[in-house]
Every structure is written in C-alpha cells, then in structure tokens.
Design an enzyme around this catalytic site. Structure first.
Site, PDB file in Angstrom:
ATOM      1  N   HIS A 157     -46.208  37.127  48.843  1.00 18.27           N
ATOM      2  CA  HIS A 157     -46.064  38.569  48.427  1.00 18.27           C
ATOM      3  C   HIS A 157     -44.999  38.930  49.258  1.00 18.27           C
ATOM      4  O   HIS A 157     -44.640  38.726  50.066  1.00 18.27           O
ATOM      5  CB  HIS A 157     -47.359  39.136  48.646  1.00 18.27           C
ATOM      6  N   CYS A 250     -50.377  45.787  52.631  1.00 14.46           N
ATOM      7  CA  CYS A 250     -51.094  45.486  51.596  1.00 14.46           C
ATOM      8  C   CYS A 250     -52.343  46.519  51.385  1.00 14.46           C
ATOM      9  O   CYS A 250     -52.937  46.785  50.578  1.00 14.46           O
ATOM     10  CB  CYS A 250     -51.876  44.131  52.297  1.00 14.46           C
TER      11      CYS A 250
END
Ligand code: ARG
Length: 266
Positions: A157, A250
C-alpha cells in the site's frame, strides 16, 4: 478507528502475514487503545466504527475509503477476504451526514493507497488499488491525482512507503518504480528519505497533524530525522498489528478538511 476485537491472522494477503505465527489479541487491543489514547491526549477527536466478526483486518480503518470535506468514497477491496469491509465502511459514512457518499466502482483500498497532500492526492497502484481508481478519485473529489507505481510486495500500500508531512513528505524510494521515485524527487526536493531499517518496521505508516507525528516506536532513525525538521514524533507500540502488515496509519482513517479545490468542485 476500529477496535481490533476480532483481530487475527487467518489468511495471508501480504508478505507480513504468517498464519502459523501466534497473535495475542489482548495485546493488540491494549496497543490499539494506546494509539487512540495518544490521539486524544494530543487533542484529536476519534470516531469509532463497530468491528464485525469474521473481518479480522477491519481494524485497518485507513482502507475503508477516503473522506475529504463533506464527500466520502467507500472502498472496494482487492481481496475477497476483506470484501465485506467496503459496505461496512460505506454504511458508517452514510450515517455521518456527508453531502455525498459514493461506493467506489474501481478496486480502491482507501487511504491505504491515497494520500491527501495539500492540493493534490498521491495515489499508489501495483498491488491493491487499480489505476482506474485514481481517475475515479480525481473526478469525485475534483483534485489532481499523481499516480505512483509500487514495486516491492512488502510495501503493498502507498501508506507503507510514504507519509505526508506538513508541506513535504517522507518516503522510501526503493518501494517505487524508477519513474515514480523520480516524480516524487521532483515534486518534493526536500522530502525526508527513510532508511531501509525504518521502512522495514513500517515507520512511514504514520499520521502527521502538522506538528506531531504518530508512528511506530521502532522507527527510531525516522523519529530523529523528524525531530531535526521541527516535528514532534510520538512513538507508538503496535507490534501485534505489524504481524498483519499494519501500523499507525493503517489503523486511522483521517477525516480531512475540505481543500480549496475540493470545495470549488463541490
Ligand atoms: N492485513 C491487511 C491487508 O493486507 C493490512 C492492511 C494495512 N493497511 C494499510 N493501510 N496499509 O490488507
């Protein structure tokens, strides 16, 4: 944020996840409570979404979508294991009274791959979010999107390899393709470049409020670099969540204020 009440590692969709390694959920909960408390102690309001059984990665709220001003786009996950999180985050957004809430049509893992950097959005692709999602985001929010190719599976990511600071960024160039690393070097000539060691503990997976930078307490070199630039790093222990490939950012979906362009587009 989403409390890790159902956190476990029962599938592996990134190289950090080892289904044979034990996970201590009580410790994960205590560490997450610590992150929430740190935000609140620094004056930030935290909203929580109800964790759902059977969705162990729902704790990674950054992936739930993208919120800028009164517009929200809910995620469309790449992996079937996380697919049901998209509608869950969509329902939460719809209940907030935003002017517009859209479910992404393209594969889009929210702030995992989209970083709001002032008047532009930096967007990752290569492992999760589709390039088509970059166009969808540009159109929905009325902001320019810079597409960046991720090439190292450990940094699957964008938010594992790049962190937005006040008016610059910190990043790990080796996580990006040559052309994308050159784009970042051109856009951010004074960026902080993370070391291999700090990137390898997901030190870049942090949240900056303009002065404080919340990041893993394992990224000690990066904390020193941040301090030298006038930031105040706040170290957080999230070692249990790292077993799923996640850290501070996150666990955090930021509710961004509208930028000038987004307001104009809206
Ligand atoms: N286990 C999760 C996954 O692989 C971790 C997500 C981390 N989130 C993030 N924003 N990088 O999808």
């Amino acid at each position: 944020m989403c409390r890790p009440e159902h956190f476990e590692v029962t599938y592996a969709i990134n190289p950090w996840m080892d289904t044979s390694a034990p996970v201590d959920r009580a410790l994960a909960l205590a560490q997450w409570d610590g992150l929430r408390a740190a935000y609140e102690a620094h004056g930030h309001r935290v909203e929580v979404i109800e964790p759902l059984a059977g969705l162990p990665d729902m704790v990674f709220a950054a992936n739930g979508g993208l919120v800028i001003g009164d517009r929200a786009l809910s995620a469309h996950f790449a992996n079937p294991e996380r697919a049901d999180e998209g509608p869950a985050y969509h329902r939460w957004m719809a209940a907030q009274g935003f002017a517009e809430v859209l479910a992404a049509g393209e594969t889009n893992e929210g702030e995992g791959d989209f970083a709001i950097a002032g008047e532009r959005i930096l967007a990752g692709t290569g492992f999760r979010s589709a390039r088509g999602a970059h166009e969808e985001v540009a159109e929905f929010f009325g902001l320019p999107v810079v597409s960046l190719d991720l090439v190292d599976p450990r940094f699957y990511h964008l938010d594992t390899a790049l962190m937005v600071l006040d008016d610059t960024i910190a990043y790990y160039p080796a996580a990006f393709s040559g052309p994308s690393a050159r784009t970042l070097a051109r856009l951010y000539p004074d960026a902080i470049i993370a070391t291999d060691a700090d990137a390898a503990v997901l030190g870049l997976n942090g949240v900056c409020d303009g002065y404080h930078v919340f990041l893993t307490d394992q990224a000690t070199g990066l904390a020193t670099q941040l301090r030298a630039r006038g930031y105040d790093p706040v170290g957080i222990d999230l070692s249990e969540l790292l077993k799923s490939g996640g850290s501070v950012k996150c666990c955090t979906l930021e509710l961004h204020r509208a930028t000038v362009s987004a307001a104009a587009a809206g």
